[in-house]
Design a protein around this motif. Structure first.
Motif, PDB file in Angstrom:
ATOM      1  N   PHE A  40       0.808  -1.220   0.000  1.00  0.00           N
ATOM      2  CA  PHE A  40       0.000   0.000   0.000  1.00  0.00           C
ATOM      3  C   PHE A  40       0.841   1.270   0.000  1.00  0.00           C
ATOM      4  O   PHE A  40       0.324   2.350  -0.280  1.00  0.00           O
ATOM      5  CB  PHE A  40      -0.959   0.016   1.197  1.00  0.00           C
ATOM      6  CG  PHE A  40      -2.062  -0.981   1.075  1.00  0.00           C
ATOM      7  CD1 PHE A  40      -3.010  -0.878   0.074  1.00  0.00           C
ATOM      8  CD2 PHE A  40      -2.154  -2.045   1.961  1.00  0.00           C
ATOM      9  CE1 PHE A  40      -4.034  -1.805  -0.047  1.00  0.00           C
ATOM     10  CE2 PHE A  40      -3.177  -2.971   1.853  1.00  0.00           C
ATOM     11  CZ  PHE A  40      -4.120  -2.853   0.845  1.00  0.00           C
ATOM     12  N   GLY A  41       2.095   1.141   0.341  1.00  0.00           N
ATOM     13  CA  GLY A  41       2.965   2.316   0.372  1.00  0.00           C
ATOM     14  C   GLY A  41       3.454   2.678  -1.018  1.00  0.00           C
ATOM     15  O   GLY A  41       3.422   1.871  -1.949  1.00  0.00           O
ATOM     16  N   ALA A  42       3.888   3.891  -1.160  1.00  0.00           N
ATOM     17  CA  ALA A  42       4.431   4.347  -2.436  1.00  0.00           C
ATOM     18  C   ALA A  42       5.639   5.234  -2.160  1.00  0.00           C
ATOM     19  O   ALA A  42       5.546   6.228  -1.463  1.00  0.00           O
ATOM     20  CB  ALA A  42       3.385   5.124  -3.227  1.00  0.00           C
ATOM     21  N   LEU A  43       6.760   4.809  -2.673  1.00  0.00           N
ATOM     22  CA  LEU A  43       7.988   5.586  -2.578  1.00  0.00           C
ATOM     23  C   LEU A  43       8.491   5.721  -4.015  1.00  0.00           C
ATOM     24  O   LEU A  43       9.113   4.814  -4.554  1.00  0.00           O
ATOM     25  CB  LEU A  43       9.006   4.857  -1.688  1.00  0.00           C
ATOM     26  CG  LEU A  43      10.335   5.548  -1.459  1.00  0.00           C
ATOM     27  CD1 LEU A  43      10.124   6.892  -0.777  1.00  0.00           C
ATOM     28  CD2 LEU A  43      11.231   4.672  -0.608  1.00  0.00           C
ATOM     29  N   PHE A  57       7.883  -2.356  -4.374  1.00  0.00           N
ATOM     30  CA  PHE A  57       7.345  -3.221  -5.413  1.00  0.00           C
ATOM     31  C   PHE A  57       6.167  -4.023  -4.849  1.00  0.00           C
ATOM     32  O   PHE A  57       6.350  -4.923  -4.029  1.00  0.00           O
ATOM     33  CB  PHE A  57       8.476  -4.122  -5.911  1.00  0.00           C
ATOM     34  CG  PHE A  57       8.220  -4.806  -7.205  1.00  0.00           C
ATOM     35  CD1 PHE A  57       7.823  -4.096  -8.322  1.00  0.00           C
ATOM     36  CD2 PHE A  57       8.399  -6.171  -7.315  1.00  0.00           C
ATOM     37  CE1 PHE A  57       7.611  -4.733  -9.525  1.00  0.00           C
ATOM     38  CE2 PHE A  57       8.188  -6.817  -8.516  1.00  0.00           C
ATOM     39  CZ  PHE A  57       7.785  -6.101  -9.621  1.00  0.00           C
ATOM     40  N   ASP A  58       4.941  -3.677  -5.264  1.00  0.00           N
ATOM     41  CA  ASP A  58       3.720  -4.282  -4.722  1.00  0.00           C
ATOM     42  C   ASP A  58       3.713  -5.809  -4.726  1.00  0.00           C
ATOM     43  O   ASP A  58       3.297  -6.415  -3.739  1.00  0.00           O
ATOM     44  CB  ASP A  58       2.495  -3.764  -5.471  1.00  0.00           C
ATOM     45  CG  ASP A  58       2.216  -2.305  -5.203  1.00  0.00           C
ATOM     46  OD1 ASP A  58       2.950  -1.688  -4.403  1.00  0.00           O
ATOM     47  OD2 ASP A  58       1.270  -1.769  -5.797  1.00  0.00           O
ATOM     48  N   PRO A  59       4.145  -6.479  -5.810  1.00  0.00           N
ATOM     49  CA  PRO A  59       4.130  -7.943  -5.773  1.00  0.00           C
ATOM     50  C   PRO A  59       4.975  -8.526  -4.637  1.00  0.00           C
ATOM     51  O   PRO A  59       4.614  -9.552  -4.060  1.00  0.00           O
ATOM     52  CB  PRO A  59       4.702  -8.338  -7.147  1.00  0.00           C
ATOM     53  CG  PRO A  59       4.390  -7.190  -8.024  1.00  0.00           C
ATOM     54  CD  PRO A  59       4.514  -5.981  -7.149  1.00  0.00           C
ATOM     55  N   VAL A  60       6.071  -7.857  -4.288  1.00  0.00           N
ATOM     56  CA  VAL A  60       6.898  -8.330  -3.175  1.00  0.00           C
ATOM     57  C   VAL A  60       6.129  -8.191  -1.869  1.00  0.00           C
ATOM     58  O   VAL A  60       6.174  -9.071  -0.997  1.00  0.00           O
ATOM     59  CB  VAL A  60       8.236  -7.552  -3.120  1.00  0.00           C
ATOM     60  CG1 VAL A  60       9.014  -7.884  -1.870  1.00  0.00           C
ATOM     61  CG2 VAL A  60       9.062  -7.846  -4.359  1.00  0.00           C
ATOM     62  N   GLY A  61       5.391  -7.102  -1.715  1.00  0.00           N
ATOM     63  CA  GLY A  61       4.581  -6.906  -0.520  1.00  0.00           C
ATOM     64  C   GLY A  61       3.520  -7.980  -0.363  1.00  0.00           C
ATOM     65  O   GLY A  61       3.342  -8.548   0.724  1.00  0.00           O
ATOM     66  N   TRP A  62       2.831  -8.285  -1.456  1.00  0.00           N
ATOM     67  CA  TRP A  62       1.797  -9.320  -1.378  1.00  0.00           C
ATOM     68  C   TRP A  62       2.406 -10.704  -1.169  1.00  0.00           C
ATOM     69  O   TRP A  62       1.831 -11.540  -0.471  1.00  0.00           O
ATOM     70  CB  TRP A  62       0.910  -9.282  -2.621  1.00  0.00           C
ATOM     71  CG  TRP A  62       0.016  -8.095  -2.628  1.00  0.00           C
ATOM     72  CD1 TRP A  62       0.060  -7.044  -3.495  1.00  0.00           C
ATOM     73  CD2 TRP A  62      -1.030  -7.803  -1.698  1.00  0.00           C
ATOM     74  NE1 TRP A  62      -0.906  -6.126  -3.161  1.00  0.00           N
ATOM     75  CE2 TRP A  62      -1.587  -6.560  -2.065  1.00  0.00           C
ATOM     76  CE3 TRP A  62      -1.548  -8.469  -0.592  1.00  0.00           C
ATOM     77  CZ2 TRP A  62      -2.643  -5.981  -1.365  1.00  0.00           C
ATOM     78  CZ3 TRP A  62      -2.603  -7.881   0.109  1.00  0.00           C
ATOM     79  CH2 TRP A  62      -3.131  -6.667  -0.277  1.00  0.00           C
ATOM     80  N   ALA A  63       3.575 -10.954  -1.740  1.00  0.00           N
ATOM     81  CA  ALA A  63       4.248 -12.236  -1.516  1.00  0.00           C
ATOM     82  C   ALA A  63       4.678 -12.366  -0.056  1.00  0.00           C
ATOM     83  O   ALA A  63       4.579 -13.446   0.545  1.00  0.00           O
ATOM     84  CB  ALA A  63       5.457 -12.376  -2.438  1.00  0.00           C
TER      85      ALA A  63
END
Length: 190
Positions: free
Chosen positions: A15-18, A27-33
């Motif tokens: 959910f964060g954005a840098l 990288f969103d996919p890394v967060g969900w993984a």
């Protein structure tokens, strides 16, 4: 790293954005993984709440990867039907995966007797899901909600993440001991 800490950290990344030169360094996919990894560590049987939430987190990792590739390429992003479908799947999937992840944590906390923590997590997931849905509708022009809803959603997701970090060391959220039950009968599928 504790499983619930992985889930909370996954939410931070997802959910964060840098941004640097228009590219999101988180990288969103890394967060969900990462979120899926924590959920699957807590899975106690083949078909429990953590397993279902983990499935959606894995699906979100895939959807996020597709969205990153699609929107990173030079496709027509404004009017493309595929872009709209990917955007809706990304938004709805994130809300569903978050809902199910927090639901699994709540279902594990509630029987331990920590009802106030479970109730606060429940309110926060409703707030995140409700404000997220309103923001999605506003993004498609169905409402003009201004920045107040966005700020409230950000505060709710931040509070949810903090509560998950604070709950990570609860004994009821420790990974199960021993192997997860095998969903297949002895001898496999015949």
């Amino acid at each position: 790293m504790l499983p619930v800490t992985k889930i909370a950290t996954g939410f931070v990344v997802a959910f964060g954005a840098l941004r640097f030169n228009g590219f999101d360094l988180l990288f969103d996919p890394v967060g969900w993984a990462l979120c899926a990894s924590g959920l699957l560590q807590l899975q106690r049987s083949a078909d429990d709440h953590f397993g279902r939430a983990g499935f959606f987190a894995v699906a979100m990792a895939c959807i996020s990867l597709v969205a990153t590739i699609w929107f990173g390429a030079s496709h027509d992003q404004a009017g493309s039907f595929i872009a709209h479908v990917i955007g809706i799947a990304h938004t709805a999937g994130a809300l569903i995966a978050t809902w199910l992840s927090v639901d699994a944590v709540i279902r594990q906390i509630r029987p331990s007797g920590d009802l106030s923590r479970a109730a606060l997590l429940d309110v926060l997931r409703w707030t995140v899901a409700g404000l997220g849905a309103l923001s999605a509708l506003a993004g498609y022009g169905y409402a003009d909600l201004g920045t107040v809803v966005l700020i409230a959603w950000f505060a709710a997701i931040l509070a949810l993440i903090v509560m998950l970090y604070r709950s990570a060391s609860l004994p009821c959220l420790a990974p199960p001991r021993g192997p997860v039950a095998n969903p297949l009968p002895p001898g496999g599928l015949d």
